[in-house]
Motif scaffolding. Sequence first.
Motif, PDB file in Angstrom:
ATOM      1  N   GLU A  30       0.829  -1.208   0.000  1.00  0.00           N
ATOM      2  CA  GLU A  30       0.000   0.000   0.000  1.00  0.00           C
ATOM      3  C   GLU A  30       0.863   1.258   0.000  1.00  0.00           C
ATOM      4  O   GLU A  30       0.526   2.259  -0.637  1.00  0.00           O
ATOM      5  CB  GLU A  30      -0.929  -0.004   1.226  1.00  0.00           C
ATOM      6  CG  GLU A  30      -1.987  -1.102   1.210  1.00  0.00           C
ATOM      7  CD  GLU A  30      -3.013  -0.883   0.129  1.00  0.00           C
ATOM      8  OE1 GLU A  30      -3.251   0.270  -0.251  1.00  0.00           O
ATOM      9  OE2 GLU A  30      -3.576  -1.880  -0.361  1.00  0.00           O
TER      10      GLU A  30
ATOM     11  N   GLU B 188       1.985   1.928  -3.385  1.00  0.00           N
ATOM     12  CA  GLU B 188       0.890   2.527  -4.144  1.00  0.00           C
ATOM     13  C   GLU B 188       0.451   3.874  -3.585  1.00  0.00           C
ATOM     14  O   GLU B 188      -0.569   4.417  -3.996  1.00  0.00           O
ATOM     15  CB  GLU B 188      -0.317   1.578  -4.162  1.00  0.00           C
ATOM     16  CG  GLU B 188      -0.061   0.261  -4.885  1.00  0.00           C
ATOM     17  CD  GLU B 188       0.200   0.470  -6.364  1.00  0.00           C
ATOM     18  OE1 GLU B 188      -0.372   1.416  -6.927  1.00  0.00           O
ATOM     19  OE2 GLU B 188       0.979  -0.313  -6.940  1.00  0.00           O
ATOM     20  N   ARG B 189       1.216   4.375  -2.603  1.00  0.00           N
ATOM     21  CA  ARG B 189       0.970   5.686  -2.000  1.00  0.00           C
ATOM     22  C   ARG B 189      -0.370   5.758  -1.287  1.00  0.00           C
ATOM     23  O   ARG B 189      -1.043   6.766  -1.306  1.00  0.00           O
ATOM     24  CB  ARG B 189       1.094   6.792  -3.061  1.00  0.00           C
ATOM     25  CG  ARG B 189       2.447   6.828  -3.709  1.00  0.00           C
ATOM     26  CD  ARG B 189       2.538   7.892  -4.767  1.00  0.00           C
ATOM     27  NE  ARG B 189       1.699   7.591  -5.909  1.00  0.00           N
ATOM     28  CZ  ARG B 189       2.040   6.759  -6.877  1.00  0.00           C
ATOM     29  NH1 ARG B 189       3.169   6.118  -6.841  1.00  0.00           N
ATOM     30  NH2 ARG B 189       1.219   6.549  -7.891  1.00  0.00           N
ATOM     31  N   ARG B 190      -0.740   4.610  -0.654  1.00  0.00           N
ATOM     32  CA  ARG B 190      -1.905   4.581   0.223  1.00  0.00           C
ATOM     33  C   ARG B 190      -1.400   4.245   1.617  1.00  0.00           C
ATOM     34  O   ARG B 190      -0.832   3.180   1.839  1.00  0.00           O
ATOM     35  CB  ARG B 190      -2.934   3.542  -0.253  1.00  0.00           C
ATOM     36  CG  ARG B 190      -3.587   3.893  -1.556  1.00  0.00           C
ATOM     37  CD  ARG B 190      -4.724   2.945  -1.879  1.00  0.00           C
ATOM     38  NE  ARG B 190      -4.246   1.619  -2.173  1.00  0.00           N
ATOM     39  CZ  ARG B 190      -3.944   1.190  -3.399  1.00  0.00           C
ATOM     40  NH1 ARG B 190      -4.063   2.004  -4.421  1.00  0.00           N
ATOM     41  NH2 ARG B 190      -3.527  -0.047  -3.601  1.00  0.00           N
TER      42      ARG B 190
ATOM     43  N   ARG C  38     -11.601   6.138  -8.381  1.00  0.00           N
ATOM     44  CA  ARG C  38     -10.588   5.412  -7.610  1.00  0.00           C
ATOM     45  C   ARG C  38     -10.598   3.927  -7.958  1.00  0.00           C
ATOM     46  O   ARG C  38      -9.534   3.317  -8.121  1.00  0.00           O
ATOM     47  CB  ARG C  38     -10.818   5.610  -6.114  1.00  0.00           C
ATOM     48  CG  ARG C  38      -9.752   4.978  -5.238  1.00  0.00           C
ATOM     49  CD  ARG C  38      -9.895   5.411  -3.808  1.00  0.00           C
ATOM     50  NE  ARG C  38     -11.210   5.077  -3.283  1.00  0.00           N
ATOM     51  CZ  ARG C  38     -11.628   5.408  -2.063  1.00  0.00           C
ATOM     52  NH1 ARG C  38     -10.836   6.107  -1.269  1.00  0.00           N
ATOM     53  NH2 ARG C  38     -12.838   5.076  -1.665  1.00  0.00           N
TER      54      ARG C  38
ATOM     55  N   CYS D 111      -8.905   3.515 -11.244  1.00  0.00           N
ATOM     56  CA  CYS D 111      -7.447   3.620 -11.117  1.00  0.00           C
ATOM     57  C   CYS D 111      -6.843   2.294 -10.676  1.00  0.00           C
ATOM     58  O   CYS D 111      -5.836   1.833 -11.233  1.00  0.00           O
ATOM     59  CB  CYS D 111      -7.077   4.721 -10.120  1.00  0.00           C
ATOM     60  SG  CYS D 111      -7.437   6.396 -10.693  1.00  0.00           S
ATOM     61  N   HIS D 112      -7.433   1.665  -9.676  1.00  0.00           N
ATOM     62  CA  HIS D 112      -6.889   0.405  -9.172  1.00  0.00           C
ATOM     63  C   HIS D 112      -6.912  -0.675 -10.248  1.00  0.00           C
ATOM     64  O   HIS D 112      -5.948  -1.430 -10.406  1.00  0.00           O
ATOM     65  CB  HIS D 112      -7.688  -0.044  -7.950  1.00  0.00           C
ATOM     66  CG  HIS D 112      -7.507   0.858  -6.772  1.00  0.00           C
ATOM     67  ND1 HIS D 112      -8.341   0.838  -5.674  1.00  0.00           N
ATOM     68  CD2 HIS D 112      -6.587   1.813  -6.504  1.00  0.00           C
ATOM     69  CE1 HIS D 112      -7.939   1.746  -4.796  1.00  0.00           C
ATOM     70  NE2 HIS D 112      -6.882   2.345  -5.288  1.00  0.00           N
TER      71      HIS D 112
ATOM     72  N   ARG E 191      -4.417   0.336 -13.223  1.00  0.00           N
ATOM     73  CA  ARG E 191      -3.023   0.316 -12.783  1.00  0.00           C
ATOM     74  C   ARG E 191      -2.511  -1.116 -12.728  1.00  0.00           C
ATOM     75  O   ARG E 191      -1.344  -1.390 -13.032  1.00  0.00           O
ATOM     76  CB  ARG E 191      -2.906   0.966 -11.402  1.00  0.00           C
ATOM     77  CG  ARG E 191      -2.928   2.474 -11.414  1.00  0.00           C
ATOM     78  CD  ARG E 191      -1.555   3.058 -11.569  1.00  0.00           C
ATOM     79  NE  ARG E 191      -0.731   2.797 -10.393  1.00  0.00           N
ATOM     80  CZ  ARG E 191       0.533   3.197 -10.283  1.00  0.00           C
ATOM     81  NH1 ARG E 191       1.096   3.849 -11.270  1.00  0.00           N
ATOM     82  NH2 ARG E 191       1.233   2.938  -9.203  1.00  0.00           N
TER      83      ARG E 191
ATOM     84  N   GLY F 148      -3.593   5.842  -6.376  1.00  0.00           N
ATOM     85  CA  GLY F 148      -2.543   5.241  -7.194  1.00  0.00           C
ATOM     86  C   GLY F 148      -2.263   5.974  -8.485  1.00  0.00           C
ATOM     87  O   GLY F 148      -1.886   5.360  -9.481  1.00  0.00           O
TER      88      GLY F 148
ATOM     89  N   SER G 230      -0.477   8.132 -11.400  1.00  0.00           N
ATOM     90  CA  SER G 230       0.897   8.187 -11.889  1.00  0.00           C
ATOM     91  C   SER G 230       1.344   9.607 -12.207  1.00  0.00           C
ATOM     92  O   SER G 230       2.533   9.905 -12.125  1.00  0.00           O
ATOM     93  CB  SER G 230       1.041   7.329 -13.154  1.00  0.00           C
ATOM     94  OG  SER G 230       0.677   5.994 -12.907  1.00  0.00           O
TER      95      SER G 230
END
Length: 702
Positions: free
Chosen positions: A185, A188-190, A604, A607-608, A611, A636, A638
């Motif tokens: 995570e 993925e910047r979460r 969102r 995106c998941h 990605r 997530g 880019s």
Amino acid sequence: MSLFRQLWLAVILVTITSFTGSLFVSLLGTRSYLEQQLHRKNIDSANSLAYSISQLRKDPITIGLQIAAFFDSGQYQAISITSADGKLITERVQNEIETTVPGWFIRLFPISAAPGQAQISDALLHFGVIKVVSQAQLAYQALWEQAKTLMLWSLGTAIMCVLIGAMILQRIHKPLAEMVEQADEIIERRFLTISEPRIPELRSLARATNDMIRRLHNRGIEETKRLEALHKQINFDPVTGLARREYFMNQLSQILIGREESYEIEQKSAAASEGARETVPDGAREGEYHPMGEHSEVVLHEEKTLASTATAADAATGQIHGRRGIFFLIRINNLEEINRKLGRAGANELLHRVGSLIGGITGEFEEIASSPPLAARLNGSDFALLAPDISNAARFARRLSEELAALPLRDGDKITDFCHIGAVPYQRGDTLSELLSRADAALATAEQAGANAWHLAPPSRQTSPVSLNISDWRHIFSDALTANRFMLAFYPVIDPTGAVLHQEGVARMQAQPEGGWLEASDFISIAARLNITGPIDVAVLRHALEFLQSNTGEVAVDLSIETVANHRFRNKLDALLRPHPELCWRLWIEVSEYGAFRKFEAFRDFCHIFRQLGCHVGIKDFGRHLDSIQSLAGAGLSYLKVTDRFIHRINQNKTNQKFLKNLCEQAHALGMKVIALGVQNEAERKALIKLGFDGLTGRAIK
């Protein structure tokens, strides 16, 4: 090898080693005991037989009968008597007894018991020596039975140990898996925290990781707040909370003609809008404050004027254009008297309520407009409101006038003639100076009509080349999709070194066979109203894949939020891309900021999914939701493509330079690239590279 597998291997090796060692030690001990017992038996049997023979006559028949009687018990392998001079007197030997003991076991655990010997006497003379060897097969059988019992017990114990080990490893594996997921995570910047496990070593590790994530998250929030505060300080009026004049004019220019070629054109248009205005001091900044006279009742617009302007509004909204809406110019009257009556603080408070009322009305368009509305304070007493895709403009203008006139000054007091509103329809292709002149004329008409009056001017005579009724557009889209009259026009996006980062593919549609190609802005908002953006985006993505298959480099395409939020068409896009994993990493997919935040949950999820396919997913025209950059990172993303409203004359705007530099730093900390849109000249390009932008596109980029 994973840690979990290593732990499993360690448990298995320890179990096998311990129980194999225990088995061998036990069997070796049993074998030694059996050998000792056989040796003792051999000695006892030899002594007993020697004593019996010593009492008998020493003729061969008697000795043979005695040995045969002893040997027939079946427990002996060999019995022999040797004379004093070493000659064999008699011997009996028995073949090996058949048992169930496997041969490998006998070879692995051989039993060798020493034979028993005793002397036979004849009166006082030495007659000979008797030698007795017991049968070992029975000992082997006993040892084999012991081995089977031990192996069964060991197997049962090993199974129990494996089960217990599995439970222990599962207890260890669960927090480790959570930590691995947490690390993924973070990539993925979460930033997600996990519960602390009971195992002390893992608990300290989880606690340290959670603390790090909280600090990163808090730091990101602080940076976002600082960036948003800087953005508001630069581009928004501190009294009303509305956009400043320059920020508003940049966006209006972008909607009408992309951007003005020079700052002088903007200055001329500003002068045109100021021409018919009297100078009114800003209640938030200047003016002396004196008491004001009595107020009279608010005078509403005449019914006759209402009817005529409503007809004009219907005419304005009867056609659909690529970029169109209503531009409202609002003037607060007698601001000088308000300053004197209420004082500086009171005037500021009133202007703040005016800004809140106008800003609140723009929020009503968020869910229905194809592009975001915008309100601004142009100077001390003039406000502007840009309302894209508005219908019933006359009713809206009347409501706006009534709500502004109803604002109390203090203690329930009101001003008889508080405001006037001029409204004009606009469409893509209008010039900024012409639009402001028409708005000024509409405002002048409203001022002549009476107190708190408004006036809606009819549409300009300019006709958009794509101005058609909604029913016509439905047929146009159907025919264009059937005949595949769509294409992509490509524009380069370069990195700071000048290398091409990717080609930006912009959709074009041929409305009629053999006709011209329309830009996406001419038809995409209409497609959204007709709910047919899905087939169009599928066609656009198919063209992008065809380009990637026949060309090198990477391509970016823009998708509508209506398509992204539609599960059926999102699955179609997924099915279109999944067979081409080698192309997905060369594909950049972007959604406009306005659309993404209108349906953020759907965006969102999109995106998941994409990605995971390897696509780059980004936001286009970013700049209005700076306070939500952390949530974008959590999705997530880019990259971000920053709206050209911030790029315009960036080489001259020091405050915007500071803002964009902070934006780049924060985006880079979250793993996102930052690309500038609408770069017009070499000076802007150099300034943007110094600020840390990763990509550039616009008229100056070739």
